[in-house]
Design an enzyme around this catalytic site. Structure first.
Site, PDB file in Angstrom:
ATOM      1  N   ARG B 259      13.375  27.335   1.391  1.00  0.00           N
ATOM      2  CA  ARG B 259      11.632  28.016   1.568  1.00  0.00           C
ATOM      3  C   ARG B 259      11.937  27.753   3.547  1.00  0.00           C
ATOM      4  O   ARG B 259      11.861  27.065   3.347  1.00  0.00           O
ATOM      5  CB  ARG B 259      11.235  26.672   1.105  1.00  0.00           C
ATOM      6  CG  ARG B 259       9.515  27.994   0.745  1.00  0.00           C
ATOM      7  CD  ARG B 259       8.965  26.575   0.849  1.00  0.00           C
ATOM      8  NE  ARG B 259       8.223  25.318   1.682  1.00  0.00           N
ATOM      9  CZ  ARG B 259       8.268  23.647   2.037  1.00  0.00           C
ATOM     10  NH1 ARG B 259       8.572  23.779   0.215  1.00  0.00           N
ATOM     11  NH2 ARG B 259       8.052  23.218   2.190  1.00  0.00           N
ATOM     12  N   HIS B 263       5.335  25.052   2.225  1.00  0.00           N
ATOM     13  CA  HIS B 263       5.807  24.744   0.928  1.00  0.00           C
ATOM     14  C   HIS B 263       4.053  26.245   0.048  1.00  0.00           C
ATOM     15  O   HIS B 263       4.090  27.082  -0.301  1.00  0.00           O
ATOM     16  CB  HIS B 263       4.962  23.515   0.458  1.00  0.00           C
ATOM     17  CG  HIS B 263       4.261  23.941  -1.299  1.00  0.00           C
ATOM     18  ND1 HIS B 263       5.676  24.305  -2.405  1.00  0.00           N
ATOM     19  CD2 HIS B 263       2.996  23.725  -1.853  1.00  0.00           C
ATOM     20  CE1 HIS B 263       4.369  24.317  -3.725  1.00  0.00           C
ATOM     21  NE2 HIS B 263       3.358  24.222  -2.998  1.00  0.00           N
ATOM     22  N   TYR B 272       8.519  16.227   6.839  1.00  0.00           N
ATOM     23  CA  TYR B 272       9.344  15.359   5.516  1.00  0.00           C
ATOM     24  C   TYR B 272      10.637  16.828   5.888  1.00  0.00           C
ATOM     25  O   TYR B 272      11.617  15.998   4.862  1.00  0.00           O
ATOM     26  CB  TYR B 272       8.747  15.398   4.186  1.00  0.00           C
ATOM     27  CG  TYR B 272       8.375  16.598   3.349  1.00  0.00           C
ATOM     28  CD1 TYR B 272       8.787  18.003   3.372  1.00  0.00           C
ATOM     29  CD2 TYR B 272       7.192  17.699   3.578  1.00  0.00           C
ATOM     30  CE1 TYR B 272       8.889  19.453   2.712  1.00  0.00           C
ATOM     31  CE2 TYR B 272       7.172  18.898   3.011  1.00  0.00           C
ATOM     32  CZ  TYR B 272       7.655  19.731   2.817  1.00  0.00           C
ATOM     33  OH  TYR B 272       7.317  20.704   2.635  1.00  0.00           O
TER      34      TYR B 272
HETATM   35  C1  TPP Z   1       2.360  20.590 -13.822  1.00  0.00           C
HETATM   36  C2  TPP Z   1       2.748  21.131 -12.319  1.00  0.00           C
HETATM   37  N1  TPP Z   1       2.349  19.685 -11.427  1.00  0.00           N
HETATM   38  C3  TPP Z   1       2.333  19.270 -10.173  1.00  0.00           C
HETATM   39  C4  TPP Z   1       1.859  20.505  -9.302  1.00  0.00           C
HETATM   40  C5  TPP Z   1       1.978  20.440  -7.842  1.00  0.00           C
HETATM   41  N2  TPP Z   1       2.859  21.464  -7.395  1.00  0.00           N
HETATM   42  C6  TPP Z   1       2.489  22.933  -7.268  1.00  0.00           C
HETATM   43  S1  TPP Z   1       3.921  23.528  -5.844  1.00  0.00           S
HETATM   44  C7  TPP Z   1       4.832  21.790  -7.407  1.00  0.00           C
HETATM   45  C8  TPP Z   1       6.638  22.399  -6.456  1.00  0.00           C
HETATM   46  C9  TPP Z   1       7.153  23.204  -7.439  1.00  0.00           C
HETATM   47  O1  TPP Z   1       8.389  23.490  -7.061  1.00  0.00           O
HETATM   48  P1  TPP Z   1       9.381  24.721  -7.125  1.00  0.00           P
HETATM   49  O2  TPP Z   1       9.634  24.193  -8.912  1.00  0.00           O
HETATM   50  O3  TPP Z   1      10.633  24.107  -6.609  1.00  0.00           O
HETATM   51  O4  TPP Z   1       8.999  25.801  -7.075  1.00  0.00           O
HETATM   52  P2  TPP Z   1       8.460  25.764  -5.247  1.00  0.00           P
HETATM   53  O5  TPP Z   1       7.150  26.387  -4.471  1.00  0.00           O
HETATM   54  O6  TPP Z   1       9.510  25.657  -4.688  1.00  0.00           O
HETATM   55  O7  TPP Z   1       9.164  27.637  -5.166  1.00  0.00           O
HETATM   56  C10 TPP Z   1       3.826  20.948  -7.618  1.00  0.00           C
HETATM   57  C11 TPP Z   1       4.562  20.095  -7.189  1.00  0.00           C
HETATM   58  C12 TPP Z   1       1.678  22.193 -10.098  1.00  0.00           C
HETATM   59  N3  TPP Z   1       1.504  22.966  -9.682  1.00  0.00           N
HETATM   60  N4  TPP Z   1       2.148  22.401 -11.623  1.00  0.00           N
END
Ligand code: TPP
Ligand code: MG
Lengths: 324, 369
Positions: B259, B263, B272
């Site tokens: 990425r 985010h 971080y």
């Molecule tokens: C069940 C849940 N918990 C927490 C969140 C908050 N949240 C949004 S994105 C994220 C991280 C997701 O990481 P990843 O699965 O690696 O996907 P990326 O964003 O890197 O594409 C979090 C913790 C959420 N959307 N859903």
């Protein structure tokens, strides 16, 4: 006294308790280096180390399930659920496990923990970053449910929750995380669970509200004052257990009751409040109990300002109790 | 524990090792490139709009274009996609209307979702792109179920689902992979390992260094592929899709990518992660890598680049103009689609809102995540 926002008060309470009690551990998604997406846990990892404040894998079920295990072993876990909207994968662990542990083991095992989570609308978060899901937890015997509406209460109630022997859902109204600034006592400051507060005294109608709706009701009370009506606002501060005497005394005094909550109307916590008032103070009422609530739709994005009760809707609710 | 293989096709100079080129024809290669460029431009424009306060939020996919576009390219247009919020190139690849995407960012009346979801949570049924949810991982088991249904109906479709490294910790990852393997469902699980789940690094997410190895425990192949190499991603996914279509069951594909940006529009990654790693990955930019390959094959020159960039910008800017000239959805739309027909209590609540006098509460709040 220090002037703080609600989120700073949460941070202050966490630090205070972590310094005082080494059983207290804080964990969840992004709570470590980042200090939480709202910065509630900022600085905790730096001060207390990675054993006492740590990031977890992305699993709410895992977060609460392990918190149950830690609590059983004697720690005081404070898991953070990043948004209350994401708590549902942990629902089973909360409802079937944490909440029932004391009862099902005849008091042998207990789960003292505080599940902290930001909740409610007002930050343009659409339906997955805005929900008010308090009613599900109020409906679960064994859980206490606490919702502060000011920085000082946030600190005092959080400290009381951490010291409580039962699992507590500590729901933080994120809409007012930074909008309110207030003097907060330094160091030790405990606001007991189960005690509400009179936000504003009045004599013609009682408005009951909690979380971010308290401020909205204060605006509405100003509008009502211009119409010559004196409104009393009661903030229960803890939904379970509820300070019934405070509410009933107020309603008995004013003779009118409006209940305000931003969750969907049907089966919302305000329905319980209305029922209690109807059961225990109906002979004092001079008009119908009125609910002003979120609509029975999922939380919208673009139109979120129309979804949440605002001062004009609360005012109309107040007016309704007089049209009798 | 390491996965079975890690495939790259295009080297850093744009050259392809013998026998590894999927041999796509010139027009197709150029189309793929154009979609990748348009996706990148869309990200840049959206982040500016967000900073200007014209839209509320955005999730960039910069750096992950090869991963999601290369994989979706391995499908037929009739196959189903169960996306997360980070595959904006797929609607472009499948020919969705740009106005639909942009109206969704604004949440205006032209938005298919009627302004109900945050930006980038598209729903595009016409291209089999299923409604995006915020809760992480939920789409994984949906894809398994959809593929089970395809099998029950004896259709030859395939479902492909996307999720991040963080999502491998979710309950739905486990359920989805388990069910898919038990029922030999025609589904391809694409885990876009971009190394971060907001501020949580992969090392704090999983006890395994690689995500693909998890497949083995469920009883399906797991493949690791260079996620910044569009041809490698395509090759691996093509194989997985064909396997699924032949009735041989699911595959977990881990696209190893990065990425490059925040985010989301509200995140500050400098808090971080260190700049040096980001710089390293910048040198592996999937678009530049593909560009060098096209150059090798004499399918790319400055003029083509200029034309790609300019037409992407023009398409997006014109759509923004059109969308900005429209309005928010009418208040009554808030009460629609809760059920097929509006029950009496919702009608009453709608009337209650519509009969209010005086100005509505101000639109307030900014999304912090
Ligand atoms: C069940 C849940 N918990 C927490 C969140 C908050 N949240 C949004 S994105 C994220 C991280 C997701 O990481 P990843 O699965 O690696 O996907 P990326 O964003 O890197 O594409 C979090 C913790 C959420 N959307 N859903
Ligand atoms: Mg990730």
């Amino acid at each position: 006294m220090t002037v703080m926002t609600l989120i700073q008060a949460v941070n202050d309470a966490l630090k205070h308790e972590m310094r005082r009690d080494d059983r207290v551990v804080v964990f969840g998604e992004d709570v470590g280096v980042k200090g939480g997406v709202f910065l509630a846990t900022e600085g905790l990892q730096a001060e207390f180390g990675k054993d006492r404040c740590f990031d977890t894998p992305l699993s709410e079920c895992g977060i609460i399930g392990t918190a149950v295990g830690m609590a059983l072993y004697g720690l005081r876990p404070i898991p953070e659920i990043q948004f209350l909207d994401f708590i549902y994968p942990a629902f089973d662990q909360i409802v079937s496990e944490a909440a029932k542990m004391r009862y099902r083991s005849g008091g042998e095992y207990t789960c003292p923990m505080v599940i902290r989570s930001p909740y409610g609308g007002g930050i343009k978060g659409g339906h997955y970053h805005s929900q008010s899901a308090e009613a599900y937890f109020c409906h679960t015997p064994g859980l206490k449910v606490v919702i502060p509406s000011t920085p000082a209460d946030a600190k005092g109630l959080l400290i009381a929750s951490i010291r409580d022997e039962d699992p507590v859902m500590f729901l933080e109204p994120k809409r007012i995380y930074r909008t309110l600034k207030q003097e907060v006592p330094e160091g030790e400051h405990v606001v007991p669970i189960g005690k509400g507060r009179i936000v504003r005294e009045g004599k013609d109608a009682t408005v009951i509200a909690y979380g971010a709706m308290v401020g909205i009701c204060e605006q509405a009370a100003e509008l009502a004052a211009k119409e010559g009506r004196s409104v009393e606002i009661v903030d229960p501060r803890t939904l379970v257990p509820l300070d019934e005497p405070l509410i009933l005394d107020s309603v008995r005094k004013t003779g009118r009751c409006v209940v305000v909550y931003e969750a969907p109307r049907t089966c919302g916590y305000g329905a319980e409040l209305a029922a209690i008032v109807a059961e225990k103070a109906i002979e004092y009422l001079e008009g119908p109990i009125v609910r002003v609530a979120g609509f029975d739709t999922p939380f919208p994005y673009t139109l979120d300002n129309l979804y949440m009760p605002d001062a004009r809707r609360v005012l109309r609710g107040i007016q309704k109790t007089f049209q009798w | 524990m390491t996965a079975t293989k890690y495939l790259s096709v295009i080297d850093k100079d744009g050259k392809v090792a013998k026998g590894k080129d999927p041999n796509l024809d010139a027009e197709e290669l150029r189309r793929l490139y154009r979609v990748m460029v348009t996706t990148r431009v869309m990200d840049e424009r959206a982040l500016v709009l967000q900073r200007q306060g014209r839209i509320g939020f955005y999730v960039p996919a910069t750096g992950q274009e090869a991963s999601h576009i290369g994989s979706a390219y391995a499908l037929r247009d009739s196959d189903w996609i169960f996306p997360s919020y980070r595959q904006p190139g797929i609607p472009l690849l499948r020919g969705a209307k740009i106005d639909h995407l942009i109206a969704e960012w604004y949440g205006y009346e032209g938005d298919i979702c009627k302004g109900r979801q945050m930006p980038v949570h598209y729903s595009l049924r016409s291209i089999h792109f299923v409604s995006v949810s915020s809760p992480i991982g939920t789409q994984i088991s949906h894809a398994a179920g959809c593929a089970m249904a395809m099998r029950m109906r004896k259709h030859d479709g395939v479902a492909m689902t996307y999720f991040g490294d963080g999502a491998t910790s979710s309950n739905d990852f486990h359920s989805g992979l388990n069910f898919a393997a038990v029922y030999r469902a025609p589904v391809v699980f694409v885990c876009e390992n971009n190394h971060w789940a907001i501020s949580v690094p992969v090392s704090a997410q999983s006890g395994t260094e690689e995500m693909a190895v998890k497949a083995e425990a469920y009883g399906m192949p797991g493949v690791r592929v260079d996620g910044n190499d569009v041809l490698a991603v395509y090759r691996v996914c093509k194989e997985a899709v064909e396997r699924a279509r032949r009735g041989e069951g699911p595959t977990l594909v881990e696209t190893v990518t990065f990425r490059m940006g925040p985010h989301s529009s509200s995140d500050d990654p400098s808090k971080y992660r260190d700049a040096a790693t980001v710089e390293q990955w910048k040198r592996r930019d999937p678009i530049q890598r593909f560009q060098r390959y096209l150059q090798q094959r004499r399918l790319w020159n400055e003029a083509f680049e200029k034309e790609c960039q300019e037409s992407a910008r023009a398409t997006i800017n014109e759509a923004i103009k059109r969308v900005e000239a429209t309005n928010k959805p009418a208040p009554r739309t808030m009460f629609e689609d809760v059920y097929m027909t509006m029950p009496p209590h919702l009608q009453e609540q709608m009337q209650d809102l519509l009969s209010l006098e005086g100005p509505a509460a101000a639109d307030e709040g900014a999304f912090p995540l």
